[in-house]
Motif scaffolding. Structure first.
Motif, short mmCIF file in Angstrom:
data_model
loop_
_atom_site.label_atom_id
_atom_site.label_comp_id
_atom_site.label_asym_id
_atom_site.label_seq_id
_atom_site.Cartn_x
_atom_site.Cartn_y
_atom_site.Cartn_z
N GLY A 190 87.16 146.56 82.74
CA GLY A 190 88.57 146.41 83.06
C GLY A 190 89.45 147.49 82.47
N ARG A 191 88.82 148.64 82.12
CA ARG A 191 89.61 149.73 81.59
C ARG A 191 89.83 150.76 82.70
N ARG A 192 90.68 151.75 82.40
CA ARG A 192 90.98 152.76 83.42
C ARG A 192 90.51 154.12 82.95
N PHE A 193 90.19 154.98 83.91
CA PHE A 193 89.73 156.32 83.57
C PHE A 193 90.92 157.25 83.67
N THR A 194 91.57 157.52 82.57
CA THR A 194 92.81 158.31 82.55
C THR A 194 92.53 159.76 82.21
N SER A 195 93.59 160.56 82.28
CA SER A 195 93.41 161.99 82.01
C SER A 195 93.00 162.21 80.56
N ASN A 196 93.52 161.41 79.63
CA ASN A 196 93.10 161.55 78.23
C ASN A 196 91.62 161.23 78.08
N HIS A 197 91.18 160.19 78.78
CA HIS A 197 89.78 159.83 78.71
C HIS A 197 88.92 160.99 79.19
N ARG A 198 89.30 161.56 80.33
CA ARG A 198 88.51 162.66 80.89
C ARG A 198 88.53 163.87 79.96
N GLN A 242 97.00 162.34 67.49
CA GLN A 242 95.79 161.90 66.81
C GLN A 242 95.48 160.43 67.15
N SER A 243 96.50 159.60 67.10
CA SER A 243 96.25 158.16 67.30
C SER A 243 95.71 157.91 68.70
N SER A 244 96.16 158.68 69.67
CA SER A 244 95.66 158.48 71.04
C SER A 244 94.21 158.92 71.15
N THR A 293 91.34 156.56 72.33
CA THR A 293 90.48 156.95 73.44
C THR A 293 89.01 156.86 73.03
N LEU A 294 88.70 157.38 71.86
CA LEU A 294 87.31 157.36 71.40
C LEU A 294 86.83 155.92 71.22
N THR A 295 87.69 155.05 70.74
CA THR A 295 87.31 153.65 70.57
C THR A 295 87.01 153.00 71.92
N VAL A 296 87.89 153.25 72.88
CA VAL A 296 87.68 152.70 74.23
C VAL A 296 86.37 153.22 74.81
N LEU A 297 86.16 154.52 74.68
CA LEU A 297 84.95 155.13 75.24
C LEU A 297 83.70 154.60 74.52
N GLU A 298 83.84 154.35 73.24
CA GLU A 298 82.71 153.82 72.50
C GLU A 298 82.38 152.41 72.99
N GLU A 299 83.43 151.60 73.18
CA GLU A 299 83.21 150.23 73.66
C GLU A 299 82.58 150.22 75.05
N ALA A 300 82.88 151.25 75.82
CA ALA A 300 82.32 151.33 77.17
C ALA A 300 80.92 151.93 77.15
N GLY A 301 80.44 152.31 75.97
CA GLY A 301 79.10 152.87 75.88
C GLY A 301 79.02 154.32 76.33
N ALA A 349 84.05 160.72 60.66
CA ALA A 349 83.06 160.28 61.61
C ALA A 349 82.82 161.41 62.61
N HIS A 350 81.62 161.49 63.15
CA HIS A 350 81.33 162.44 64.23
C HIS A 350 81.21 161.65 65.53
N PHE A 351 81.65 162.26 66.63
CA PHE A 351 81.56 161.60 67.94
C PHE A 351 80.77 162.48 68.89
N GLU A 352 79.98 161.83 69.76
CA GLU A 352 79.23 162.57 70.77
C GLU A 352 79.06 161.69 71.99
N LEU A 353 78.67 162.30 73.11
CA LEU A 353 78.39 161.51 74.31
C LEU A 353 77.24 160.56 73.99
N SER A 354 77.36 159.33 74.46
CA SER A 354 76.33 158.34 74.20
C SER A 354 74.99 158.73 74.82
N GLU A 355 73.94 158.18 74.28
CA GLU A 355 72.62 158.48 74.84
C GLU A 355 72.47 157.92 76.25
N HIS A 356 73.36 156.99 76.63
CA HIS A 356 73.35 156.49 78.01
C HIS A 356 73.71 157.60 78.98
#
Lengths: 155, 155
Positions: A28-36, A63-65, A69-77, A89-96
């Motif tokens: 139920g989330r949206r794929f926004t420009s920040n996400h991309r 920064q807060s956005s 965004t990273l939290t949302v993307l993490e929850e989405a796997g 913390a380090h962030f990377e594309l999920s193994e999925h």
DNA sequence: CTTATTGCAAATGGTTTGCAATTTT
DNA sequence: AAAATTGCAAACCATTTGCAATAAG
């Protein structure tokens, strides 16, 4: 198997966006420009990044956005959060979305680099883990291997 | 080889104290009652503990002193700081004092449990790491393997 | 006596959050 | 229109630190 196979063609990038979009919409989330934007930064980097490394590559985004965004993307796997040694913390594309891999972590500069094992080695590790964990009735979802030491630059 | 071999007899505990003392003195530090207290808490636990778990077992010692003690012990190579998932760092006796092992990390309750691989499995992993890391001129000091999933209680 | 350690309280700093304005569907 | 996202500033909270008092060698 993997959406991003390393060749990084335009088609792969589109497929990556599509997959992320699907995963977001499934929650139920949206794929926004920040996400991309954040996904592209991580895909371009090809290795785990900290927030201080990400911010300059997402100009104008507070920064807060980026954190949100990273939290949302993490929850989405779509993104994984890695915590090893460093203060950030380090962030990377999920193994999925990418492929299974492990990490070299430099004690001195904190840089994290991806490495791959052969399928045979992976199989041995997985079966060893399944064995030991099963004995304690622990269900293993995934494993991560971090080799800690000094990179070529910091030697 | 290892100072603490799991039987946990009084003699082992003395040997443990002696070894920690040596390591501290090698750095011009002192082996104080707080240092011993924290070492004993970690040795008794036999598994990685967070600060909130350690504090109740070190009554009367202020949080900041426990943090300082852990930092000193870490610098002396007597304690390792583990950062996996949870908000709190986990602390355990260093592999210099205990034996080499890996971790099961529960996604739900955050508990970290120690596991062992067979020497054969370890040898395979070490050689695979040496191979891949060497190719990048990365010098591996140590490795850690964390299996992430759900423990028997949280299944 | 010299120097590391302790305890207290206050500061630090990466990360999270409340809320009103703004997009996305 | 309904709901998720954004941006800003302020709050959080695990961890660190300054400093005067204390204890170890």
């Amino acid at each position: 198997m993997s959406i991003v196979d390393g060749t990084d063609s335009a088609g792969d990038r589109d497929a990556l966006h599509d997959e992320v979009c699907l995963r977001l919409e499934a929650q139920g989330r949206r794929f926004t420009s920040n996400h991309r934007l954040v996904i592209d930064v991580l895909a371009d980097a090809g290795q785990p990044l900290t927030i201080p490394q990400i911010l300059p590559r997402t100009p104008g985004v507070p920064q807060s956005s980026v954190y949100r965004t990273l939290t949302v993307l993490e929850e989405a796997g779509a993104v994984s959060r890695l915590v090893v040694g460093s203060n950030h913390a380090h962030f990377e594309l999920s193994e999925h979305l990418g492929r299974h891999h492990h990490h070299l972590v430099c004690r001195s500069c904190g840089t994290v680099t991806d490495i791959d094992f052969t399928p045979e080695t992976e199989a041995i590790i997985e079966s060893a883990l399944a064995d030991v964990a099963g004995r304690r009735r622990f269900r293993v979802d995934e494993h991560q291997i971090d080799a800690i030491g000094f990179c070529a630059d910091c030697a």
